[in-house]
Write a protein that holds these residues in place. Sequence first.
Motif, PDB file in Angstrom:
ATOM      1  N   THR A  12       0.840  -1.198   0.000  1.00  0.00           N
ATOM      2  CA  THR A  12       0.000   0.000   0.000  1.00  0.00           C
ATOM      3  C   THR A  12       0.876   1.250   0.000  1.00  0.00           C
ATOM      4  O   THR A  12       2.109   1.174   0.071  1.00  0.00           O
ATOM      5  N   ALA A  13       0.232   2.403  -0.035  1.00  0.00           N
ATOM      6  CA  ALA A  13       0.964   3.671  -0.003  1.00  0.00           C
ATOM      7  C   ALA A  13       1.784   3.810   1.268  1.00  0.00           C
ATOM      8  O   ALA A  13       2.793   4.522   1.289  1.00  0.00           O
ATOM      9  N   ALA A  14       1.386   3.112   2.331  1.00  0.00           N
ATOM     10  CA  ALA A  14       2.143   3.157   3.579  1.00  0.00           C
ATOM     11  C   ALA A  14       3.518   2.517   3.427  1.00  0.00           C
ATOM     12  O   ALA A  14       4.399   2.736   4.260  1.00  0.00           O
ATOM     13  N   ASP A  15       3.718   1.740   2.378  1.00  0.00           N
ATOM     14  CA  ASP A  15       4.998   1.079   2.144  1.00  0.00           C
ATOM     15  C   ASP A  15       5.979   1.926   1.334  1.00  0.00           C
ATOM     16  O   ASP A  15       7.114   1.504   1.114  1.00  0.00           O
ATOM     17  N   VAL A  16       5.534   3.085   0.868  1.00  0.00           N
ATOM     18  CA  VAL A  16       6.440   3.965   0.119  1.00  0.00           C
ATOM     19  C   VAL A  16       7.518   4.484   1.058  1.00  0.00           C
ATOM     20  O   VAL A  16       7.216   5.110   2.068  1.00  0.00           O
ATOM     21  N   PRO A  17       8.793   4.235   0.754  1.00  0.00           N
ATOM     22  CA  PRO A  17       9.868   4.691   1.640  1.00  0.00           C
ATOM     23  C   PRO A  17       9.968   6.216   1.669  1.00  0.00           C
ATOM     24  O   PRO A  17       9.383   6.907   0.833  1.00  0.00           O
ATOM     25  N   ASP A  18      10.723   6.713   2.606  1.00  0.00           N
ATOM     26  CA  ASP A  18      10.979   8.149   2.693  1.00  0.00           C
ATOM     27  C   ASP A  18      11.594   8.642   1.385  1.00  0.00           C
ATOM     28  O   ASP A  18      12.508   8.020   0.837  1.00  0.00           O
ATOM     29  N   LEU A 249      -1.380   2.873  -7.069  1.00  0.00           N
ATOM     30  CA  LEU A 249      -0.456   2.025  -6.306  1.00  0.00           C
ATOM     31  C   LEU A 249       0.554   1.268  -7.180  1.00  0.00           C
ATOM     32  O   LEU A 249       1.729   1.173  -6.807  1.00  0.00           O
ATOM     33  N   PRO A 250       0.161   0.699  -8.325  1.00  0.00           N
ATOM     34  CA  PRO A 250       1.174   0.058  -9.154  1.00  0.00           C
ATOM     35  C   PRO A 250       2.272   1.031  -9.601  1.00  0.00           C
ATOM     36  O   PRO A 250       3.455   0.669  -9.639  1.00  0.00           O
ATOM     37  N   THR A 251       1.880   2.256  -9.917  1.00  0.00           N
ATOM     38  CA  THR A 251       2.871   3.276 -10.267  1.00  0.00           C
ATOM     39  C   THR A 251       3.829   3.516  -9.107  1.00  0.00           C
ATOM     40  O   THR A 251       5.055   3.552  -9.283  1.00  0.00           O
ATOM     41  N   LEU A 252       3.267   3.683  -7.929  1.00  0.00           N
ATOM     42  CA  LEU A 252       4.091   3.965  -6.750  1.00  0.00           C
ATOM     43  C   LEU A 252       5.012   2.800  -6.416  1.00  0.00           C
ATOM     44  O   LEU A 252       6.161   3.000  -6.010  1.00  0.00           O
ATOM     45  N   ARG A 253       4.521   1.581  -6.595  1.00  0.00           N
ATOM     46  CA  ARG A 253       5.383   0.438  -6.294  1.00  0.00           C
ATOM     47  C   ARG A 253       6.535   0.357  -7.292  1.00  0.00           C
ATOM     48  O   ARG A 253       7.690   0.148  -6.904  1.00  0.00           O
ATOM     49  N   ALA A 254       6.234   0.513  -8.580  1.00  0.00           N
ATOM     50  CA  ALA A 254       7.297   0.493  -9.588  1.00  0.00           C
ATOM     51  C   ALA A 254       8.300   1.618  -9.351  1.00  0.00           C
ATOM     52  O   ALA A 254       9.494   1.471  -9.608  1.00  0.00           O
ATOM     53  N   ALA A 255       7.812   2.735  -8.820  1.00  0.00           N
ATOM     54  CA  ALA A 255       8.656   3.918  -8.632  1.00  0.00           C
ATOM     55  C   ALA A 255       9.503   3.863  -7.378  1.00  0.00           C
ATOM     56  O   ALA A 255      10.598   4.438  -7.346  1.00  0.00           O
ATOM     57  N   THR A 256       9.018   3.161  -6.329  1.00  0.00           N
ATOM     58  CA  THR A 256       9.679   3.308  -5.026  1.00  0.00           C
ATOM     59  C   THR A 256      10.027   2.023  -4.301  1.00  0.00           C
ATOM     60  O   THR A 256      10.810   2.062  -3.355  1.00  0.00           O
ATOM     61  N   ASP A 257       9.444   0.900  -4.667  1.00  0.00           N
ATOM     62  CA  ASP A 257       9.733  -0.344  -3.950  1.00  0.00           C
ATOM     63  C   ASP A 257      11.218  -0.674  -4.101  1.00  0.00           C
ATOM     64  O   ASP A 257      11.706  -0.853  -5.212  1.00  0.00           O
ATOM     65  N   PRO A 258      11.956  -0.776  -2.999  1.00  0.00           N
ATOM     66  CA  PRO A 258      13.403  -1.051  -3.095  1.00  0.00           C
ATOM     67  C   PRO A 258      13.716  -2.390  -3.767  1.00  0.00           C
ATOM     68  O   PRO A 258      14.821  -2.575  -4.264  1.00  0.00           O
ATOM     69  N   VAL A 274      -7.945  -6.162 -12.859  1.00  0.00           N
ATOM     70  CA  VAL A 274      -8.826  -5.000 -12.947  1.00  0.00           C
ATOM     71  C   VAL A 274      -8.762  -4.159 -11.683  1.00  0.00           C
ATOM     72  O   VAL A 274      -8.726  -2.928 -11.744  1.00  0.00           O
ATOM     73  N   LYS A 275      -8.751  -4.830 -10.524  1.00  0.00           N
ATOM     74  CA  LYS A 275      -8.744  -4.143  -9.239  1.00  0.00           C
ATOM     75  C   LYS A 275      -7.774  -4.854  -8.307  1.00  0.00           C
ATOM     76  O   LYS A 275      -7.379  -5.991  -8.557  1.00  0.00           O
ATOM     77  N   GLY A 276      -7.422  -4.163  -7.234  1.00  0.00           N
ATOM     78  CA  GLY A 276      -6.601  -4.819  -6.229  1.00  0.00           C
ATOM     79  C   GLY A 276      -5.346  -4.059  -5.871  1.00  0.00           C
ATOM     80  O   GLY A 276      -5.170  -2.895  -6.226  1.00  0.00           O
ATOM     81  N   PHE A 277      -4.460  -4.759  -5.170  1.00  0.00           N
ATOM     82  CA  PHE A 277      -3.204  -4.187  -4.716  1.00  0.00           C
ATOM     83  C   PHE A 277      -2.092  -4.536  -5.709  1.00  0.00           C
ATOM     84  O   PHE A 277      -2.178  -5.533  -6.419  1.00  0.00           O
TER      85      PHE A 277
END
Length: 310
Positions: A12-18, A249-258, A274-277
Amino acid sequence: MNATATKAGRWTAADVPDQTGRVAVITGANTGIGFEAAKVLAARGATVVLACRNPDRAGDALTRLTASAPGARVEFLRLDLSSLASIREAAAELRGRHAEIDLLVNNAGVMWTPRSTTADGFELQFGTNHLGHFAFTGLVLDRLLPVVGSRVVTISSMGHRTGQLDFDDLQSERSYGRHRAYAASKLANLMFTYELQHRLETAAAHTAALAAHPGGAGTELMRNSPPLIRFLNPVFGPLVTQSAERGALPTLRAATDPFARGAEYYGPDGLGEVKGFPKRVGSTARSHDKLAQRRLWQESLQLTGVTFPV
């Protein structure tokens, strides 16, 4: 990593690092999933550049961003991806502001438009969604290359699955179908990502290229939907669409997940994506055709006149 998200297996967005100290550029960030991604990145401390066509709408987005994250560092960059002149001007302006860029999110796009052309005579969907982002990336990539951990994230779509590229008619001059042209542009987004990653690896660059898709996100892109879809959307829309916030969220994960790596593609984990995490997802065999990737790259170089530093 957020303990709850980890336990549930949901990112989730809570997993985006600093993101303090990072510079993130997002095209089309005044609305939809681009805005939602910008909001999270700004709240995490990034300097976020909203690269948008309309100054008034971008100004409203800046106001909303600073209201949601007081003290957030946000900027506006005027960018019209349907004009190579505007792309060159925006790239020059961005290079003047920032010696280094950590993240470029190629998010802006048009979908299912009636046939029209860009300022340079390209079919609008292919010209904006692929060629515009291809040119902009090429013109600013040298600002990312020295930055360890920098990324280029390009937004594709489930629509890429029906996409085909006709190299003898890339501008749909012989035959045009709005859905077909959109699917081709989204296939091109993925092929660009995979070929860019290959070139980055060959150059031993610090930068990685990834892709993402939002699933069925309820955004303004749907404004060109056929009348029947717009009529049925209030009833059936909730079954096949999710909020722009979730779609980001997929954008954020691709952008920030270490743990994300180059050439990975992220989308929702639900039925049919279609939907989900967000999770790592696959793409069609056509998108992985290396000969077609290289041909698209060369055609794009010729059409835009932009060269890449890799």
